[in-house]
Write a protein that holds these residues in place. Structure first.
Motif, mmCIF file in Angstrom:
data_model
loop_
_atom_site.group_PDB
_atom_site.id
_atom_site.type_symbol
_atom_site.label_atom_id
_atom_site.label_comp_id
_atom_site.label_asym_id
_atom_site.label_seq_id
_atom_site.Cartn_x
_atom_site.Cartn_y
_atom_site.Cartn_z
ATOM 1 N N THR A 240 -5.685 -27.149 23.763
ATOM 2 C CA THR A 240 -5.427 -25.705 23.814
ATOM 3 C C THR A 240 -4.915 -25.269 25.193
ATOM 4 O OG1 THR A 240 -7.771 -25.337 24.356
ATOM 5 C CG2 THR A 240 -7.136 -25.121 22.040
ATOM 6 N N ASN A 241 -4.526 -26.246 26.024
ATOM 7 C CA ASN A 241 -3.991 -25.925 27.352
ATOM 8 C C ASN A 241 -2.468 -26.082 27.331
ATOM 9 O OD1 ASN A 241 -6.548 -25.502 28.742
ATOM 10 N ND2 ASN A 241 -6.878 -27.681 28.352
ATOM 11 N N PHE A 242 -1.765 -25.011 27.636
ATOM 12 C CA PHE A 242 -0.298 -25.040 27.575
ATOM 13 C C PHE A 242 0.299 -24.276 28.753
ATOM 14 C CE2 PHE A 242 -1.756 -25.554 23.217
ATOM 15 C CZ PHE A 242 -1.035 -26.675 22.818
ATOM 16 N N TYR A 243 1.583 -24.539 28.997
ATOM 17 C CA TYR A 243 2.316 -23.761 30.001
ATOM 18 C C TYR A 243 3.271 -22.830 29.251
ATOM 19 C CZ TYR A 243 4.955 -22.389 34.079
ATOM 20 O OH TYR A 243 5.532 -21.633 35.075
ATOM 21 N N CYS A 244 3.110 -21.541 29.449
ATOM 22 C CA CYS A 244 3.916 -20.544 28.725
ATOM 23 C C CYS A 244 5.058 -20.046 29.600
ATOM 24 C CB CYS A 244 3.022 -19.377 28.299
ATOM 25 S SG CYS A 244 3.953 -17.961 27.692
ATOM 26 N N GLU A 245 6.281 -20.218 29.089
ATOM 27 C CA GLU A 245 7.457 -19.699 29.798
ATOM 28 C C GLU A 245 7.970 -18.405 29.148
ATOM 29 O OE1 GLU A 245 10.063 -23.078 29.624
ATOM 30 O OE2 GLU A 245 9.368 -23.812 31.593
ATOM 31 N N GLY A 246 7.220 -17.899 28.197
ATOM 32 C CA GLY A 246 7.627 -16.647 27.543
ATOM 33 C C GLY A 246 8.305 -16.866 26.211
ATOM 34 N N GLN A 247 8.800 -18.093 25.973
ATOM 35 C CA GLN A 247 9.374 -18.421 24.672
ATOM 36 C C GLN A 247 9.441 -19.934 24.512
ATOM 37 O OE1 GLN A 247 13.499 -17.197 24.238
ATOM 38 N NE2 GLN A 247 13.669 -16.924 26.450
ATOM 39 N N ILE A 248 9.547 -20.358 23.249
ATOM 40 C CA ILE A 248 9.602 -21.788 22.941
ATOM 41 C C ILE A 248 10.315 -21.952 21.601
ATOM 42 C CG2 ILE A 248 7.406 -21.822 21.700
ATOM 43 C CD1 ILE A 248 6.835 -24.543 22.930
ATOM 44 N N LYS A 249 10.898 -23.130 21.382
ATOM 45 C CA LYS A 249 11.470 -23.438 20.066
ATOM 46 C C LYS A 249 10.589 -24.458 19.369
ATOM 47 C CE LYS A 249 16.401 -22.431 20.111
ATOM 48 N NZ LYS A 249 17.752 -22.983 19.947
ATOM 49 N N SER A 275 -2.884 -12.676 24.300
ATOM 50 C CA SER A 275 -2.204 -12.816 23.003
ATOM 51 C C SER A 275 -0.910 -13.623 23.147
ATOM 52 C CB SER A 275 -1.914 -11.430 22.405
ATOM 53 O OG SER A 275 -1.731 -11.539 21.006
ATOM 54 N N CYS A 276 -1.040 -14.825 23.708
ATOM 55 C CA CYS A 276 0.123 -15.655 24.014
ATOM 56 C C CYS A 276 0.653 -16.369 22.755
ATOM 57 C CB CYS A 276 -0.274 -16.682 25.080
ATOM 58 S SG CYS A 276 1.075 -17.784 25.520
ATOM 59 N N ASN A 277 1.792 -15.917 22.255
ATOM 60 C CA ASN A 277 2.384 -16.526 21.058
ATOM 61 C C ASN A 277 2.794 -17.974 21.293
ATOM 62 O OD1 ASN A 277 2.109 -14.208 19.564
ATOM 63 N ND2 ASN A 277 4.188 -13.483 19.958
ATOM 64 N N VAL A 278 3.326 -18.269 22.502
ATOM 65 C CA VAL A 278 3.803 -19.633 22.804
ATOM 66 C C VAL A 278 2.652 -20.630 22.673
ATOM 67 C CG1 VAL A 278 4.652 -21.113 24.661
ATOM 68 C CG2 VAL A 278 5.737 -18.896 24.233
ATOM 69 N N ALA A 279 1.482 -20.292 23.216
ATOM 70 C CA ALA A 279 0.332 -21.201 23.125
ATOM 71 C C ALA A 279 -0.175 -21.311 21.690
ATOM 72 C CB ALA A 279 -0.780 -20.704 24.048
ATOM 73 N N PHE A 280 -0.346 -20.166 21.004
ATOM 74 C CA PHE A 280 -0.927 -20.215 19.654
ATOM 75 C C PHE A 280 0.008 -20.875 18.642
ATOM 76 C CE2 PHE A 280 -4.215 -17.381 21.189
ATOM 77 C CZ PHE A 280 -5.316 -17.820 20.451
ATOM 78 N N ALA A 281 1.318 -20.766 18.841
ATOM 79 C CA ALA A 281 2.241 -21.450 17.935
ATOM 80 C C ALA A 281 2.047 -22.966 18.044
ATOM 81 C CB ALA A 281 3.681 -21.064 18.287
ATOM 82 N N GLN A 282 1.847 -23.463 19.265
ATOM 83 C CA GLN A 282 1.642 -24.905 19.458
ATOM 84 C C GLN A 282 0.250 -25.331 18.959
ATOM 85 O OE1 GLN A 282 3.654 -26.433 23.333
ATOM 86 N NE2 GLN A 282 3.299 -24.234 23.715
ATOM 87 N N ILE A 283 -0.747 -24.482 19.153
ATOM 88 C CA ILE A 283 -2.086 -24.799 18.631
ATOM 89 C C ILE A 283 -2.045 -24.921 17.112
ATOM 90 C CG2 ILE A 283 -4.412 -23.849 18.319
ATOM 91 C CD1 ILE A 283 -4.095 -22.550 21.113
ATOM 92 N N GLY A 284 -1.314 -24.004 16.469
ATOM 93 C CA GLY A 284 -1.209 -24.045 15.014
ATOM 94 C C GLY A 284 -0.591 -25.338 14.511
ATOM 95 N N VAL A 285 0.465 -25.797 15.192
ATOM 96 C CA VAL A 285 1.117 -27.052 14.791
ATOM 97 C C VAL A 285 0.157 -28.232 14.988
ATOM 98 C CG1 VAL A 285 2.994 -28.644 15.326
ATOM 99 C CG2 VAL A 285 3.437 -26.181 15.215
ATOM 100 N N GLU A 286 -0.606 -28.208 16.081
ATOM 101 C CA GLU A 286 -1.580 -29.290 16.300
ATOM 102 C C GLU A 286 -2.663 -29.288 15.220
ATOM 103 O OE1 GLU A 286 -3.049 -30.657 19.809
ATOM 104 O OE2 GLU A 286 -1.287 -30.248 21.035
ATOM 105 N N LEU A 287 -3.058 -28.103 14.766
ATOM 106 C CA LEU A 287 -4.108 -28.020 13.744
ATOM 107 C C LEU A 287 -3.619 -28.501 12.388
ATOM 108 C CD1 LEU A 287 -5.688 -24.546 14.614
ATOM 109 C CD2 LEU A 287 -6.869 -26.748 14.641
#
Length: 477
Positions: A240-249, A275-287
């Protein structure tokens, strides 16, 4: 066996088959269809029992909300004391158009008197049918039906309505420990005292005023769904640790934060706080889709929520979706759809150490002498997670209000847990604003969901202050 005997056997077999089919159909009808037919708004038979004065409906402090009167011709009139205020809870009861709300669900209770009165009235009916009593014997038919005591607090209901005003949307406040619904309002609404005029004039029916948005409206939840994604992340110990640049693909689809704000290095708590979308989008894919689906179903997605009025199911996609769709789903977009009631239950279950209580609108049925005929106990509907993980999510939701996107819900002297949501509503439509919260966070007495449809603001700026004021009023601050 001669030809005549064979014919007789065939006829007997045919009659036996028809008889067995009839028995099977009647058994199926009685077991599976009787309740639906009994409570259908198109079923006018309950109104035949007009000799029973329909019972009243009270709030939790026994303030009268609805009652009936009879005129000299024994015709009944139903009165709704507060007009639009309870249109989606109490509903209406009308001889021509049937009934809705608790008037429909509890119609049998409202027209049911005690056993002695019932026997007496059956006798009266027989006299009527046979004409034996015509102009001969005076009969007292002033039997009163049972009444309902709701879980609603009338003063909080009025205040909640005042806070929603003429903004399209819905607000639900409930006790997270026992499931009592304390207030539930929607707008647009309608006045049940004028139901015939409204239903006969199609032009007056606008913006879905007859739909109870709290229980039957389905809307994308936006970031309030991150409460569920967070719960699943803690249970499955994913990165659940990520680096957020404000957007991701992800899967070729861009996912950005609000105004493409970069949050830098974030852990789960910081991600929920901002409410960081970049982090939660990656968490969702990992789950993975299956893990998120299972956790969502613990929170009653894709399931019927048993309630005292009609509800629709919140939905989480069950068909296979790609990584891009999983990422969107984990931040509350994609194909996710929820009812405001379900989101109130989500917040309540985190408040209540992981136990979701069955929502309750009717607390008890009483007779005309105030004796309790039936009392409805609180029940656990689902265990969504462990107490430890629920407390962990609760701490993160407190951080949302203290340090993050939910600051406008702060109240001096009360620790509040909350989560903001701003949901895309579709092309050329304004965003929906959401806020879920409960308080006091250490000993929750109230959970609130505020949903503003196509509000065009953000959950933190428009919905959070409304929730704050309702919590203040409910807790007496």
């Amino acid at each position: 066996m001669n030809k005549e005997q064979k014919r007789i056997i065939r006829v007997l077999l045919l009659l036996s088959t028809l008889f067995i089919s009839l028995i099977i159909y009647l058994t199926y009808f009685t077991i599976f269809k009787a309740d639906d037919i009994k409570t259908s708004s198109y079923n006018k038979r309950p109104n035949e029992k007009a000799y029973v004065l329909r019972g009243s409906i009270y709030d939790r402090n026994q303030k009268v909300l609805a009652y009936s009167t009879k005129d000299d011709n024994k015709d009944q009139t139903r009165h709704y004391e507060y007009g639009n205020l309870y249109s989606h809870i109490i509903g209406y009861d009308n001889n021509r158009y049937g009934n809705t709300g608790v008037e429909r669900t509890f119609s049998s209770s409202l027209t049911q008197s005690n056993i002695i009165d019932d026997v007496k009235n059956v006798f009266f009916q027989i006299l009527d049918k046979t004409g034996m009593n015509k102009d001969k014997v005076p009969i007292d038919r002033e039997t009163k039906g049972n009444s309902l005591v709701l879980s609603i607090d009338h003063e909080l209901q009025e205040y909640t309505k005042q806070k929603l005003g003429n903004k399209k949307g819905s607000i639900v406040a409930m006790n997270p420990k026992n499931g009592d619904i304390l207030s539930m309002v929607n707008f647009p609404d309608f006045n049940p005292n004028s139901i015939e005029e409204l239903l006969e004039n199609k032009e007056s029916q606008k913006d879905g005023q007859f739909m109870n948005r709290a229980t039957q409206g389905l809307f994308p939840p936006g970031s309030i769904f991150k409460v569920i994604t967070s719960t699943s992340a803690l249970e499955n110990d994913v990165n659940t640790n990520f680096y957020c640049e404000g957007q991701i693909k992800i899967g070729g689809k861009p996912i950005g934060d609000y105004n493409n704000t970069a949050h830098g290095n974030v852990d789960l708590k910081e991600s929920l706080t901002e409410s960081c979308n970049v982090a939660f989008a990656q968490i969702g894919v990992e789950l993975s889709q299956d893990t998120l689906l299972k956790k969502s179903e613990d929170f009653m997605f894709n399931k019927k929520i048993p309630f005292d009025i009609s509800t629709k199911k919140s939905s989480f996609p069950t068909k296979d979706i790609d990584k891009a769709a999983i990422a969107s789903t984990s931040i509350g977009q994609g194909e996710l759809l929820v009812t405001p009631l379900n989101m109130a239950l989500m917040a309540s279950s985190i408040a209540n150490d992981g136990k979701m209580m069955k929502p309750r609108l009717v607390n008890k049925v009483i007779d005309s002498d105030n004796n309790v005929v039936k009392e409805f106990e609180s029940e656990t509907l689902s265990t969504v997670t462990t107490p430890d993980i629920a407390n962990n999510v609760k701490d993160m939701m407190v951080s949302v209000v203290d340090n993050g996107t939910g600051k406008r819900a702060k109240i001096n002297g009360i620790k509040i847990a909350g989560k903001t949501g701003t949901a895309e509503a579709g092309k050329n439509k304004k965003d929906h604003s959401w806020f879920v919260a409960f308080a006091p966070a250490d000993d929750p007495q109230i959970a609130v969901v505020v949903f503003l449809e196509n509000d065009g603001g953000t959950g933190g700026t428009t919905a959070a202050p409304i929730a704050r004021d309702i919590i203040k009023r409910a807790l007496g601050y």
